[in-house]
Design a protein around this motif. Structure first.
Motif, PDB file in Angstrom:
ATOM      1  N   LYS A   1     -58.076 -21.640 -57.317  1.00 36.67           N
ATOM      2  CA  LYS A   1     -58.239 -20.199 -57.187  1.00 36.67           C
ATOM      3  C   LYS A   1     -59.307 -19.691 -58.159  1.00 36.67           C
ATOM      4  O   LYS A   1     -59.185 -19.914 -59.370  1.00 36.67           O
ATOM      5  CB  LYS A   1     -56.887 -19.524 -57.490  1.00 36.67           C
ATOM      6  CG  LYS A   1     -56.918 -18.022 -57.344  1.00 36.67           C
ATOM      7  CD  LYS A   1     -55.559 -17.429 -57.724  1.00 36.67           C
ATOM      8  CE  LYS A   1     -55.671 -15.916 -57.823  1.00 36.67           C
ATOM      9  NZ  LYS A   1     -54.477 -15.317 -58.418  1.00 36.67           N
ATOM     10  N   PRO A   2     -60.328 -19.003 -57.625  1.00 35.71           N
ATOM     11  CA  PRO A   2     -61.313 -18.408 -58.540  1.00 35.71           C
ATOM     12  C   PRO A   2     -60.702 -17.202 -59.249  1.00 35.71           C
ATOM     13  O   PRO A   2     -60.090 -16.353 -58.610  1.00 35.71           O
ATOM     14  CB  PRO A   2     -62.444 -17.936 -57.612  1.00 35.71           C
ATOM     15  CG  PRO A   2     -62.129 -18.469 -56.249  1.00 35.71           C
ATOM     16  CD  PRO A   2     -60.656 -18.740 -56.216  1.00 35.71           C
ATOM     17  N   VAL A   3     -60.841 -17.164 -60.552  1.00 30.74           N
ATOM     18  CA  VAL A   3     -60.388 -16.017 -61.349  1.00 30.74           C
ATOM     19  C   VAL A   3     -61.632 -15.446 -62.026  1.00 30.74           C
ATOM     20  O   VAL A   3     -62.283 -16.122 -62.822  1.00 30.74           O
ATOM     21  CB  VAL A   3     -59.343 -16.449 -62.395  1.00 30.74           C
ATOM     22  CG1 VAL A   3     -59.007 -15.298 -63.325  1.00 30.74           C
ATOM     23  CG2 VAL A   3     -58.092 -16.968 -61.694  1.00 30.74           C
ATOM     24  N   PHE A   4     -61.949 -14.200 -61.662  1.00 25.75           N
ATOM     25  CA  PHE A   4     -63.195 -13.642 -62.173  1.00 25.75           C
ATOM     26  C   PHE A   4     -62.996 -12.916 -63.496  1.00 25.75           C
ATOM     27  O   PHE A   4     -61.922 -12.369 -63.773  1.00 25.75           O
ATOM     28  CB  PHE A   4     -63.811 -12.692 -61.141  1.00 25.75           C
ATOM     29  CG  PHE A   4     -64.193 -13.388 -59.867  1.00 25.75           C
ATOM     30  CD1 PHE A   4     -65.115 -14.427 -59.886  1.00 25.75           C
ATOM     31  CD2 PHE A   4     -63.625 -13.031 -58.651  1.00 25.75           C
ATOM     32  CE1 PHE A   4     -65.468 -15.095 -58.721  1.00 25.75           C
ATOM     33  CE2 PHE A   4     -63.970 -13.684 -57.482  1.00 25.75           C
ATOM     34  CZ  PHE A   4     -64.895 -14.715 -57.510  1.00 25.75           C
ATOM     35  N   VAL A   5     -64.058 -12.952 -64.287  1.00 22.17           N
ATOM     36  CA  VAL A   5     -64.109 -12.241 -65.570  1.00 22.17           C
ATOM     37  C   VAL A   5     -65.430 -11.490 -65.585  1.00 22.17           C
ATOM     38  O   VAL A   5     -66.474 -12.071 -65.268  1.00 22.17           O
ATOM     39  CB  VAL A   5     -64.029 -13.249 -66.744  1.00 22.17           C
ATOM     40  CG1 VAL A   5     -64.427 -12.582 -68.054  1.00 22.17           C
ATOM     41  CG2 VAL A   5     -62.619 -13.835 -66.855  1.00 22.17           C
TER      42      VAL A   5
ATOM     43  N   ASP B   1     -54.470 -24.916 -59.175  1.00 25.57           N
ATOM     44  CA  ASP B   1     -55.229 -24.669 -60.408  1.00 25.57           C
ATOM     45  C   ASP B   1     -56.034 -23.378 -60.314  1.00 25.57           C
ATOM     46  O   ASP B   1     -56.326 -22.900 -59.219  1.00 25.57           O
ATOM     47  CB  ASP B   1     -56.210 -25.823 -60.672  1.00 25.57           C
ATOM     48  CG  ASP B   1     -55.491 -27.142 -60.890  1.00 25.57           C
ATOM     49  OD1 ASP B   1     -54.330 -27.109 -61.346  1.00 25.57           O
ATOM     50  OD2 ASP B   1     -56.090 -28.194 -60.585  1.00 25.57           O
ATOM     51  N   GLU B   2     -56.380 -22.861 -61.467  1.00 25.88           N
ATOM     52  CA  GLU B   2     -57.251 -21.690 -61.529  1.00 25.88           C
ATOM     53  C   GLU B   2     -58.504 -22.014 -62.326  1.00 25.88           C
ATOM     54  O   GLU B   2     -58.457 -22.786 -63.282  1.00 25.88           O
ATOM     55  CB  GLU B   2     -56.521 -20.510 -62.205  1.00 25.88           C
ATOM     56  CG  GLU B   2     -55.359 -19.991 -61.385  1.00 25.88           C
ATOM     57  CD  GLU B   2     -54.725 -18.717 -61.944  1.00 25.88           C
ATOM     58  OE1 GLU B   2     -53.789 -18.210 -61.306  1.00 25.88           O
ATOM     59  OE2 GLU B   2     -55.162 -18.237 -63.020  1.00 25.88           O
TER      60      GLU B   2
ATOM     61  N   MET C   1     -54.264 -18.552 -67.929  1.00 27.24           N
ATOM     62  CA  MET C   1     -52.848 -18.769 -67.592  1.00 27.24           C
ATOM     63  C   MET C   1     -52.553 -20.261 -67.744  1.00 27.24           C
ATOM     64  O   MET C   1     -53.445 -21.053 -68.016  1.00 27.24           O
ATOM     65  CB  MET C   1     -52.586 -18.383 -66.126  1.00 27.24           C
ATOM     66  CG  MET C   1     -52.999 -16.967 -65.767  1.00 27.24           C
ATOM     67  SD  MET C   1     -51.869 -15.785 -66.476  1.00 27.24           S
ATOM     68  CE  MET C   1     -52.877 -14.312 -66.489  1.00 27.24           C
ATOM     69  N   LYS C   2     -51.283 -20.609 -67.496  1.00 23.20           N
ATOM     70  CA  LYS C   2     -50.907 -22.028 -67.534  1.00 23.20           C
ATOM     71  C   LYS C   2     -51.726 -22.851 -66.540  1.00 23.20           C
ATOM     72  O   LYS C   2     -52.050 -23.997 -66.777  1.00 23.20           O
ATOM     73  CB  LYS C   2     -49.410 -22.169 -67.175  1.00 23.20           C
ATOM     74  CG  LYS C   2     -48.485 -22.086 -68.352  1.00 23.20           C
ATOM     75  CD  LYS C   2     -47.335 -23.101 -68.199  1.00 23.20           C
ATOM     76  CE  LYS C   2     -46.394 -23.043 -69.386  1.00 23.20           C
ATOM     77  NZ  LYS C   2     -45.555 -21.819 -69.384  1.00 23.20           N
ATOM     78  N   LYS C   3     -52.034 -22.208 -65.392  1.00 27.55           N
ATOM     79  CA  LYS C   3     -52.730 -22.922 -64.316  1.00 27.55           C
ATOM     80  C   LYS C   3     -54.240 -23.056 -64.547  1.00 27.55           C
ATOM     81  O   LYS C   3     -54.910 -23.768 -63.808  1.00 27.55           O
ATOM     82  CB  LYS C   3     -52.541 -22.164 -62.997  1.00 27.55           C
ATOM     83  CG  LYS C   3     -51.115 -22.081 -62.507  1.00 27.55           C
ATOM     84  CD  LYS C   3     -51.072 -21.136 -61.323  1.00 27.55           C
ATOM     85  CE  LYS C   3     -49.704 -21.124 -60.662  1.00 27.55           C
ATOM     86  NZ  LYS C   3     -49.653 -20.106 -59.598  1.00 27.55           N
ATOM     87  N   THR C   4     -54.763 -22.351 -65.543  1.00 26.07           N
ATOM     88  CA  THR C   4     -56.214 -22.375 -65.764  1.00 26.07           C
ATOM     89  C   THR C   4     -56.661 -23.764 -66.218  1.00 26.07           C
ATOM     90  O   THR C   4     -56.089 -24.321 -67.158  1.00 26.07           O
ATOM     91  CB  THR C   4     -56.617 -21.325 -66.823  1.00 26.07           C
ATOM     92  OG1 THR C   4     -56.022 -20.082 -66.470  1.00 26.07           O
ATOM     93  CG2 THR C   4     -58.122 -21.174 -66.885  1.00 26.07           C
ATOM     94  N   LYS C   5     -57.663 -24.310 -65.530  1.00 27.28           N
ATOM     95  CA  LYS C   5     -58.114 -25.659 -65.862  1.00 27.28           C
ATOM     96  C   LYS C   5     -59.540 -25.693 -66.393  1.00 27.28           C
ATOM     97  O   LYS C   5     -59.926 -26.622 -67.082  1.00 27.28           O
ATOM     98  CB  LYS C   5     -58.042 -26.564 -64.608  1.00 27.28           C
ATOM     99  CG  LYS C   5     -56.629 -26.886 -64.173  1.00 27.28           C
ATOM    100  CD  LYS C   5     -55.983 -27.901 -65.108  1.00 27.28           C
ATOM    101  CE  LYS C   5     -54.487 -27.731 -65.249  1.00 27.28           C
ATOM    102  NZ  LYS C   5     -53.742 -27.767 -63.990  1.00 27.28           N
TER     103      LYS C   5
END
Ligand SMILES: *Cc1c(COP(=O)(O)O)cnc(C)c1O
Length: 382
Positions: A95-99, A73-74, A118-122
């Motif tokens: 996975k950390p996704v930064f903004v 997951d992201e 993304m699809k994996k973003t939860k």
């Protein structure tokens, strides 16, 4: 930066009474003081449930676990925050996704979120940094569109409001820290989650106690993350004063704002010229200020002349403490190297980390001392 002694002296009798009561009852782990605090915090934030934990970090971590977020997951969050916000995402296996942040508020920029989904973003973890709520309407709108959870990192923002709603009651779950220097600080570690989702509350309660609802009947793999009775009793006493203390913090911030407003080489909070607020009318700024009631966990200015570190040194020599929150954005920390971000990945966060300086702020800070601090700041000649 803070004066915890002054605060204790102002409520010493009540605190001492609460501590001896817990010791007399031997209500050290869990028990009625913890339950009472949970009820009080839920009622304070306006949520149905609150679950007390060992720390703000555990509040974030167990929220992710209870929502089933992990490997594959992201999770989207800001790189300009305390390390724990990103750390727990990795610890949970996601996975950390930064903004990047909005330069005006230091909070995650809603404008930039959508293209990272993304699809994996939860989930999205907005951080109400320095006690200023993130732009929640826009964040929640995006979360709804893509069916993402919103986990508020409200560790610095207990009592802050966004459009009349308390932080912790804006997303799916709110995470608070009772670290001693936080606006509501224990005399040790502590934290709590708030939510309106009963299942989520029960799951976090189970996880905090080795995955068991009934002793020795462990249902899932959990942790030991209970709040102890002494901390709960102390926090119950302090909670009664929180609104007053937060108001005093706003008084200190307003005083700083007034005294620093003509110093052109620095920017006070709320007067930043971001892309969104640049050229904004007085009416827009007024609306902005009405929507957000901050609690000034930190009073953070920007030093725009490139001499932030020199100023900090100068203040130190003159006996004024100041702190840099945060000197390195998360994506440039060694522990996050594996994510393969570079310098330049999040320019606004990187710029902030080079320009910010937090000044002393606490409810008891006297106007005379604020005046002295400001005089010293203004006397700084490059
Ligand atoms: C303090 C803090 C945490 C962690 O809280 P602890 O109680 O110290 O574990 C997490 N996020 C932010 C933004 C914080 O300020």
């Amino acid at each position: 930066m803070v004066d915890l002694g002054a605060q204790y002296n102002s409520i010493k009798k009540e605190i001492d009474g609460a501590i001896s009561a817990v010791i007399k009852e031997s209500a050290f782990i869990g028990g009625k003081h913890v339950q009472k605090l949970e009820e009080e915090i839920a009622s304070y934030c306006g949520t149905k449930y609150a679950v007390a934990l060992n720390s703000g970090t555990d509040a974030l971590y167990l929220s992710l676990k209870a929502l089933g977020i992990g490997k594959g997951d992201e999770v989207i969050t800001s790189p300009f925050t305390f390390f724990a916000t990103g750390e727990v995402i990795s610890l949970a296996g996601a996975k950390p996704v930064f903004v990047d942040i909005d330069p005006a508020t230091f909070n995650i920029d809603p404008e930039l979120i959508e293209k990272k989904i993304m699809k994996k973003t939860k989930a999205i973890i907005p951080v109400h940094l320095f006690g200023l709520p993130a732009d929640m309407d826009r964040i929640i709108k995006i979360a709804k569109k893509y069916k993402l959870y919103v986990i508020e990192d409200a560790c610095q923002a207990i009592g802050a409001e966004y459009k009349g709603v308390k932080t912790g009651n804006l997303g799916d779950v709110g995470c608070f820290s009772f670290f001693p220097s936080k606006n509501l600080g224990a005399y040790g570690d502590g934290g709590i989650i708030t939510t309106n989702d009963q299942e989520l509350a029960v799951n976090i309660k189970t996880l905090r106690n080795h995955g068991s609802k009934i002793k020795y009947q462990n249902e899932v793999i959990g942790v030991n993350s209970r709040l102890d009775g002494l901390q709960a009793a102390i926090l119950s006493v302090k909670l009664k004063y929180l609104d007053k203390w937060n108001k005093e913090r706003r008084r200190v911030a307003n005083t700083y704002n007034k005294l620093l407003k003509d110093t052109e080489w620095l920017e006070t909070p709320f007067n930043h010229t971001s892309s969104r607020l640049r050229g904004a009318s007085n009416e827009t700024m007024k609306q902005f200020n009405n929507d957000f009631i901050p609690v000034f966990h930190q009073y953070t200015i920007r030093i725009k002349n490139g001499k932030r570190d020199q100023l900090k040194q100068y203040l130190n020599e003159k006996g004024v403490s100041s702190m840099i929150y945060y000197p390195i954005p998360l994506h440039l920390l060694k522990a996050m190297e594996y994510l393969k971000y570079n310098k330049g990945s999040f320019p606004t966060s990187e710029k902030a980390s080079e320009e910010v300086l937090s000044l002393p702020i606490y409810p008891e800070l006297d106007v005379k001392i604020i005046n002295k601090i400001v005089k010293i700041i203004i006397s700084y000649k490059k």
